[in-house]
Design an enzyme around this catalytic site. Structure first.
Site, PDB file in Angstrom:
ATOM      1  CB  SER A  92     -10.258   1.131 -11.973  1.00 51.86           C
ATOM      2  OG  SER A  92      -9.897  -0.215 -11.695  1.00 51.86           O
ATOM      3  CB  SER A 112      -0.635   0.652  -9.512  1.00 51.28           C
ATOM      4  OG  SER A 112       0.152  -0.488  -9.207  1.00 51.28           O
ATOM      5  N   GLY A 162      -3.717  -5.249  -7.760  1.00 50.52           N
ATOM      6  CA  GLY A 162      -3.057  -4.907  -9.016  1.00 50.52           C
ATOM      7  C   GLY A 162      -3.662  -3.733  -9.754  1.00 50.52           C
ATOM      8  N   GLY A 171      -5.229   0.311  -3.659  1.00 51.97           N
ATOM      9  CA  GLY A 171      -4.562  -0.003  -2.404  1.00 51.97           C
ATOM     10  C   GLY A 171      -5.026  -1.258  -1.726  1.00 51.97           C
ATOM     11  CB  ALA A 172      -7.679  -3.584  -2.248  1.00 49.42           C
ATOM     12  N   GLY A 173      -4.249  -4.407  -2.874  1.00 54.72           N
ATOM     13  CA  GLY A 173      -3.421  -5.534  -3.283  1.00 54.72           C
ATOM     14  C   GLY A 173      -3.976  -6.298  -4.454  1.00 54.72           C
ATOM     15  CG  ASP A 219       0.816  -6.816  -9.163  1.00 56.23           C
ATOM     16  OD1 ASP A 219       1.077  -7.991  -8.843  1.00 56.23           O
ATOM     17  OD2 ASP A 219       0.408  -5.972  -8.354  1.00 56.23           O
ATOM     18  CD  GLU A 225       2.725  -1.708 -11.401  1.00 62.72           C
ATOM     19  OE1 GLU A 225       2.687  -2.704 -10.668  1.00 62.72           O
ATOM     20  OE2 GLU A 225       2.118  -0.654 -11.127  1.00 62.72           O
TER      21      GLU A 225
END
Length: 461
Positions: free
Chosen positions: A152, A163, A161, A157-159, A221, A210
């Protein structure tokens, strides 16, 4: 069962407008971010299932024969029915799929064979893969041997999306290889997308992935990553911006408990009550309508950690303490979201410079409102000051308190000026990407359509 290599990608997401206000019933605009997650799936006959996630240092392998036995042992006899669509969840007459229970997730952990000290991010990524693999292939006579690599461009973990893009890529590839949905890529094509019916199924399974990761996600997301473009979210309803604009209507919903309105970016303050999943269908999203225009942006990660839960609680407390001050701020943010939605709907194929000026004004106003709500940070102020010095306009995206910000790049901006801005942001200790929003959703690629750096990452070079 397909035998050829599959190459799939899915975008991340950013919140354009509506952060925090969405918790209180206002509109939020979520847009697909063209930093993408890429997946390569290679069927083979080794008797193994291999998973490689180079971004987080995961390389796991499982024996297919062992998984085959574990597959049947997980199912209770009463669950074996014609409507059972996955290993841990049964499809109801309404077509809903129940989330995996904690007991079933514990079973997955046993299958995964991960060490006790395995990081949470790594554990959840592996569990999600196993859940989707075992569930989607349950109806196959034998589980397939596969080599799956996922890489990726999105920082975890940065908000943004990451995941959801991971789950969407997995769902699309696994459904395609078992021929539950056809491969849309024809000979000679470089890139293609699935039909709206197939996208609905991909989105449905990605939502289950999710759930393994987040427990009670909003569905925003994975919907953005599946469909691409831009979506609006309000009071548990997800819809296409374009469809809303063309009809000239704004969706209305009955008032609900604000705790149930928080999208996955703004995690739930309390999980004492079950959250109804929000999985939109093609009709709600207006599939087939033209996507809003892609906007060129700089995405900047300040690398400042923050607590989303604490920030959401802080806004709520400020609203309770100063209701006559904060409530109008939330209403004003809602108006900013609606005005942005209107402008995007008017831009079409030939946006005018004046429309970009309006978008810049909206960005500035929203950033000031978010600061007034108490979710700003010195790092975000620095980001805005640096870009303002280069004639650009920025705002935070997501929870605030650090995290990420977006900067709009107008058409005609000289590349040296963009590079100078990126350099200035990088010198502040920030990570910076030049990319776009309004990107296409999950797609299938030919090998030649991918940049060499992506091919090399998927090949482990």
């Amino acid at each position: 069962m397909l035998s050829e290599v599959l190459l799939v990608s899915a975008p991340g997401k950013v919140i354009l407008h509506g952060e925090h206000a969405v918790v209180h019933g206002k509109v939020a605009l979520a847009v697909a971010l063209n930093l993408r997650t890429f997946l390569r799936l290679q069927p083979h006959s080794s008797g193994k299932v291999d998973l490689s996630l180079p971004n987080i240092g995961i390389k796991r392998s499982w024996d297919v024969a062992r998984l085959q036995l574990l597959d049947t042992s997980f199912l209770a006899p009463e669950a074996l029915s014609p409507t059972c669509v996955c290993l841990f969840a049964c499809e109801t007459e309404q077509g809903d799929v129940t989330a995996p229970t904690p007991e079933q997730v514990e079973k997955l952990k046993e299958v995964a064979g991960l060490p006790d000290d395995c990081a949470v991010t790594k554990r959840l990524a592996v569990l999600t893969f196993l859940y989707l693999y075992l569930s989607i292939f349950r109806k196959q006579r034998t589980l397939p041997s596969l080599d799956v690599v996922v890489w990726s461009e999105l920082p975890p973990g940065a908000g943004l999306g990451s995941s959801a893009a991971y789950s969407v890529c997995l769902a699309a590839a696994l459904l395609t290889v078992c021929e539950e949905i056809p491969n849309p890529l024809k000979d000679g094509e470089h890139i293609n997308r699935w039909t709206k019916e197939d996208l609905e199924l991909i989105n449905k399974w990605a939502f289950q992935g999710e759930r393994v990761i987040h427990g009670n996600p909003s569905g925003v997301d994975n919907a953005v990553s599946t469909w691409g473009g831009a979506l609006r979210y309000q009071q548990g309803k997800i819809a296409s911006l374009k469809r809303e604009i063309r009809k000239g209507k704004s969706r209305k919903a009955a008032p609900v408990d604000p705790r149930l309105l928080i999208p996955s970016l703004l995690y739930l303050l309390s999980k004492q009550e079950p959250i109804a999943p929000c999985v939109p269908d093609a009709a709600a999203l207006g599939v087939g309508l033209e996507r809003p225009p892609a906007l060129q942006i700089l995405l900047t990660n300040t690398r400042v950690p923050r607590s989303t839960k604490a920030l959401v609680a802080g806004v709520r407390n400020r609203l309770l303490k100063f209701p006559e001050i904060v409530a109008p701020l939330l209403t004003s943010i809602d108006a900013i979201s609606l005005e942005c939605e209107r402008v995007l709907g008017e831009m079409g194929e030939a946006p005018a410079l004046e429309q970009y000026h309006v978008l810049e004004e909206l960005i500035d106003m929203n950033q000031h409102h978010l600061n007034a709500l108490g979710v700003g940070h010195a790092s975000l102020d620095q980001l805005c000051q640096v870009t303002r010095a280069h004639g650009l306009h920025s705002k935070l995206t997501g929870a605030g308190g650090g995290g990420c910000g977006i900067t709009l790049l107008k058409p005609g901006l000289e590349q040296p000026e963009v590079e100078a801005t990126k350099q200035a942001l990088t010198s502040c200790g920030f990570d910076c990407w030049e990319t776009s929003v309004g990107a296409p959703g999950v797609s299938v690629h030919s090998a030649t359509s991918l940049e060499s750096r992506v091919r090399q990452a998927l090949d482990g070079l």
